[in-house]
Design an enzyme around this catalytic site. Structure first.
Site, mmCIF file in Angstrom:
data_model
loop_
_atom_site.group_PDB
_atom_site.id
_atom_site.type_symbol
_atom_site.label_atom_id
_atom_site.label_comp_id
_atom_site.label_asym_id
_atom_site.label_seq_id
_atom_site.Cartn_x
_atom_site.Cartn_y
_atom_site.Cartn_z
ATOM 1 N N PHE A 69 0.883 -1.169 0.000
ATOM 2 C CA PHE A 69 0.000 0.000 0.000
ATOM 3 C C PHE A 69 0.919 1.216 0.000
ATOM 4 O O PHE A 69 1.902 1.263 0.744
ATOM 5 C CB PHE A 69 -0.905 -0.015 1.241
ATOM 6 C CG PHE A 69 -1.888 1.118 1.246
ATOM 7 C CD1 PHE A 69 -3.023 1.079 0.445
ATOM 8 C CD2 PHE A 69 -1.670 2.250 2.012
ATOM 9 C CE1 PHE A 69 -3.924 2.134 0.418
ATOM 10 C CE2 PHE A 69 -2.568 3.306 1.994
ATOM 11 C CZ PHE A 69 -3.696 3.251 1.197
ATOM 12 N N ASP A 85 3.254 -4.955 8.102
ATOM 13 C CA ASP A 85 2.040 -4.140 8.085
ATOM 14 C C ASP A 85 0.859 -5.113 8.056
ATOM 15 O O ASP A 85 0.674 -5.845 7.078
ATOM 16 C CB ASP A 85 2.039 -3.236 6.856
ATOM 17 C CG ASP A 85 0.787 -2.367 6.775
ATOM 18 O OD1 ASP A 85 -0.265 -2.782 7.305
ATOM 19 O OD2 ASP A 85 0.864 -1.286 6.175
ATOM 20 N N TYR A 119 -9.499 0.127 11.525
ATOM 21 C CA TYR A 119 -10.826 0.464 10.971
ATOM 22 C C TYR A 119 -11.292 -0.504 9.885
ATOM 23 O O TYR A 119 -12.361 -0.320 9.333
ATOM 24 C CB TYR A 119 -10.871 1.899 10.450
ATOM 25 C CG TYR A 119 -9.700 2.354 9.606
ATOM 26 C CD1 TYR A 119 -9.596 1.972 8.279
ATOM 27 C CD2 TYR A 119 -8.721 3.174 10.140
ATOM 28 C CE1 TYR A 119 -8.528 2.398 7.509
ATOM 29 C CE2 TYR A 119 -7.646 3.606 9.384
ATOM 30 C CZ TYR A 119 -7.559 3.218 8.068
ATOM 31 O OH TYR A 119 -6.497 3.639 7.312
ATOM 32 N N LYS A 120 -10.498 -1.517 9.619
ATOM 33 C CA LYS A 120 -10.919 -2.522 8.644
ATOM 34 C C LYS A 120 -11.561 -3.691 9.401
ATOM 35 O O LYS A 120 -12.684 -3.558 9.884
ATOM 36 C CB LYS A 120 -9.724 -2.951 7.801
ATOM 37 C CG LYS A 120 -9.086 -1.778 7.016
ATOM 38 C CD LYS A 120 -7.924 -2.247 6.175
ATOM 39 C CE LYS A 120 -7.128 -1.087 5.594
ATOM 40 N NZ LYS A 120 -7.882 -0.309 4.593
ATOM 41 N N ARG A 159 -12.889 -5.090 -5.769
ATOM 42 C CA ARG A 159 -12.464 -5.691 -4.494
ATOM 43 C C ARG A 159 -13.687 -6.038 -3.644
ATOM 44 O O ARG A 159 -14.593 -5.209 -3.477
ATOM 45 C CB ARG A 159 -11.623 -4.710 -3.662
ATOM 46 C CG ARG A 159 -10.245 -4.447 -4.171
ATOM 47 C CD ARG A 159 -9.332 -3.911 -3.060
ATOM 48 N NE ARG A 159 -9.989 -2.934 -2.174
ATOM 49 C CZ ARG A 159 -9.428 -2.428 -1.092
ATOM 50 N NH1 ARG A 159 -8.218 -2.792 -0.706
ATOM 51 N NH2 ARG A 159 -10.072 -1.537 -0.348
#
Lengths: 427, 427
Positions: B146, B215, B240-241, B389
């Protein structure tokens, strides 16, 4: 809280403290004439304590609970991912920045909100060092600074190969040299409440070719800062004190327009990219203040702050300053009248030009005195080794609050004579 | 949202899509046997859409609105400054860290919460570089990372005088040398959903004397990470995922116990000081994971996250992994059955050992296809240039959701044949 809480009428009070009748009456008159009076005060959730710790954590603005319920249930709970666009989450750091901007004398597009004050100090100091001339070998740091600024500035200097020199704010004009990249200075001293000479120090730094980086934590929202008027280069500030954004609410970064293009952040996260959703592996900084952003913004806290800032609708920061000085004047007068002689000593300057919006009193046994004040419903705080701090937030602190705080302080000091008071350093 | 929303019974669906009756029945059976079934799903606020974007923003846990109302009105509004002690605000970064720890296979005292993922990448990479041997000249960065990790890693390397070399995760074992300080690697690829070999890559790095910095943004909460089991040195992740902490909720930092004493943060704010209220000008790092803190913690977001983590009560991350694989298996099977042949291609590995908890489909006109999916109540997201996705959050995604999403996708693809679909890059 306790039956000791002080809710006496001015008449009852007058029976106990010398001159109390006069001061209580004066407070009543000042409150009656206050242009920021009850209409603005009613924008906050208050109770029957006297809350003089708004210089640490501002009181809750009434607009916040309802707004946060909406943010959580509707924007997160129902719209979910769509809220990044539809609820304006993505642009909140700049939008809330533009709401803070007039309070510090900045135009739109100069302030971005996000991350803690410490993180923003790092961005500002490294960013400032990178703008400075090649020959610079040092940065100056306010010797009386709130500690985190000093720790972070030393890290920034270590990582850029510069030295750090602590200097008293009043000495900066004399100490700055052509090798100085910048000075990091607190606008108001967190401990003493002293207001540093932002225009004069900024000018002196500029005359030597150095940048001025100001920490506005203890001034923004309490007095006009004038970052643009006085050509401040970079500034940071928190939002949970006089801006009432809530515990640990995100801080802000100000970058002067003419320097934004040269602002090279040490924390170039994807939110500061020119095309954040391009997901390219090469970094290209966004134009303008957006390049002060780092990672995904902390939406709940950011939107609580945004709602909190509505308490400023129609309020001029100049009026806030006028009231702030009147509040601290009255408090100092009342302390002089009510406290046993010689028992406390103000380390906050009497000179309006050098006073922020708090009063700090040196007092032996300060920890115990503050504990007793809090038991009696007057909330200030204690700073080691022997300082009582009282912060005055003009949006919700009344003159009656100031008078009552001093009156209760007098009572506490009489109840805890100096010889009985434990040394404050233990608290 | 629209009358196009897909609420057909399995029987109706079977009339439209090849094999739908079988798959719908299979989904029903899987849901009936799911140990994480409706009892856990009911811990979230859901609606009649199929929400497959929990790999970007997790759904709202039911516990959050009430808890936040209490935090705002009682802890901030009434207790105000006292809440730093009385409501446990001050210790929340470690307390919430200890709540995340078991989800990533860490013991208490190894995880601290605060700041964004990008900021924590900076702490971890600079901290790791400072632990590395003097002879190290480079760091490796996952070439498929990312983007923010790459930007921040380059800044960290620039500020410490090292070079950055992008390397595909599968090549790290071959590319690491004795001059490599560390490698920063994504556990699950945000774009393809591929699970990288954390044990193998970590081992290879250690064999060469380099540190492994992971990560975990796209893996924590979706599968067991085993940071301690596999001797991960440093790790970061967002909340937050799959942890459902809310938009922009604070990230976390993991530091292996044996390295904590050597962890020298580039962001040494007052919250990481051994005696934060001593207010001394000299910095002395706290013991343990506390030294990963920086400034005043963002309490509203941190406590929303804490409440959100209650959704994990009694849930084993191993069961989450089992369900995650079954969900993505079913979805891939259904896509194969329902989509026009050759119209989409999975770039997510079929091999369980290499699959995270999302499925990414290459698809011409992906932007338009996703927009139409969303109009029909199936919420995934689009990544440039041509990727659909779909994230599967086992705590609240049902097998019926997976089947329905694939079925609607089939319908959309038939309604938007390849020749009509606009190129995705425009979205």
């Amino acid at each position: 809280m306790s039956e000791n809480r002080e809710n006496k009428t001015p008449q009852q009070a007058a029976e106990n403290a010398p001159g109390a009748r006069d001061h209580a009456a004066q407070a009543e008159q000042l409150d009656a004439a206050d242009p920021l009076g009850s209409a603005v005060r009613d924008r906050f959730v208050l109770d029957d304590t006297v809350y003089l710790d708004g210089n640490s954590l501002g009181a809750l603005p009434r607009a916040v609970p309802g707004r946060m319920a909406e943010v959580i249930s509707r924007e997160w709970g129902e719209l979910r991912i769509r809220s990044w666009d539809e609820s304006g989450w993505w642009t909140a750091p700049e939008r809330v920045g533009d709401k803070i901007a007039p309070l510090i004398g900045a135009s739109p597009g100069r302030v971005v909100v996000g991350d803690s004050t410490s993180i923003n100090v790092f961005k500002a100091v490294v960013g400032g060092i990178r703008m400075a001339g090649k020959g610079c070998t040092e940065i100056l740091v306010d010797a009386t600074t709130f500690p985190t600024d000093g720790y972070i500035a030393r890290s920034a200097a270590r990582m850029t190969g510069l030295a750090v020199r602590p200097v008293e704010p009043t000495r900066i004009a004399d100490e700055v040299t052509e090798r100085t990249a910048l000075a990091l200075v607190n606008h108001v001293d967190y401990r003493t409440g002293e207001l540093n000479d932002l225009p004069g120090i900024t000018n002196a730094l500029h005359s030597a070719g150095a940048l001025a980086v100001w920490d506005l934590c203890h001034s923004a929202g309490a007095l006009p800062v004038g970052v643009e008027r006085y050509n401040v280069d970079l500034a940071v500030g928190c939002t949970y004190k006089y801006l009432n954004g809530g515990p640990g609410s995100p801080a802000y970064l100000y970058v002067r327009e003419s320097l934004q293009e040269r602002f090279d952040s040490p924390l170039p996260g994807w939110n500061s990219h020119a095309d954040p959703f391009g997901m390219t592996s090469d970094y290209a900084a966004a134009e303008g203040i957006v390049r002060g952003r780092v990672g995904t913004p902390d939406i709940l806290s950011l939107l609580a702050l945004e709602a909190a800032l509505d308490a400023w609708d129609g309020v001029a920061v100049e009026d806030v300053r006028t009231k702030s000085l009147a509040l601290t004047d009255l408090f100092l007068d009342c302390v002089a009248a009510y406290a046993p002689p010689g028992r406390v000593r103000s380390i906050t300057p009497y000179d309006h030009g050098r006073r922020g919006s708090q009063v700090s009193l040196e007092c032996s046994g300060a920890a115990e005195v503050m504990a007793e004040l809090i038991r009696r419903g007057v909330i200030g705080d204690f700073r080691q080794p022997d300082v009582l701090r009282f912060g005055f937030t003009p949006l919700y602190t009344s003159f009656a609050d100031a008078e009552r705080a001093a009156r209760v302080l007098g009572e506490v000091l009489r109840a805890l004579p100096e010889e009985d008071a434990a040394p404050g350093a233990g608290g």
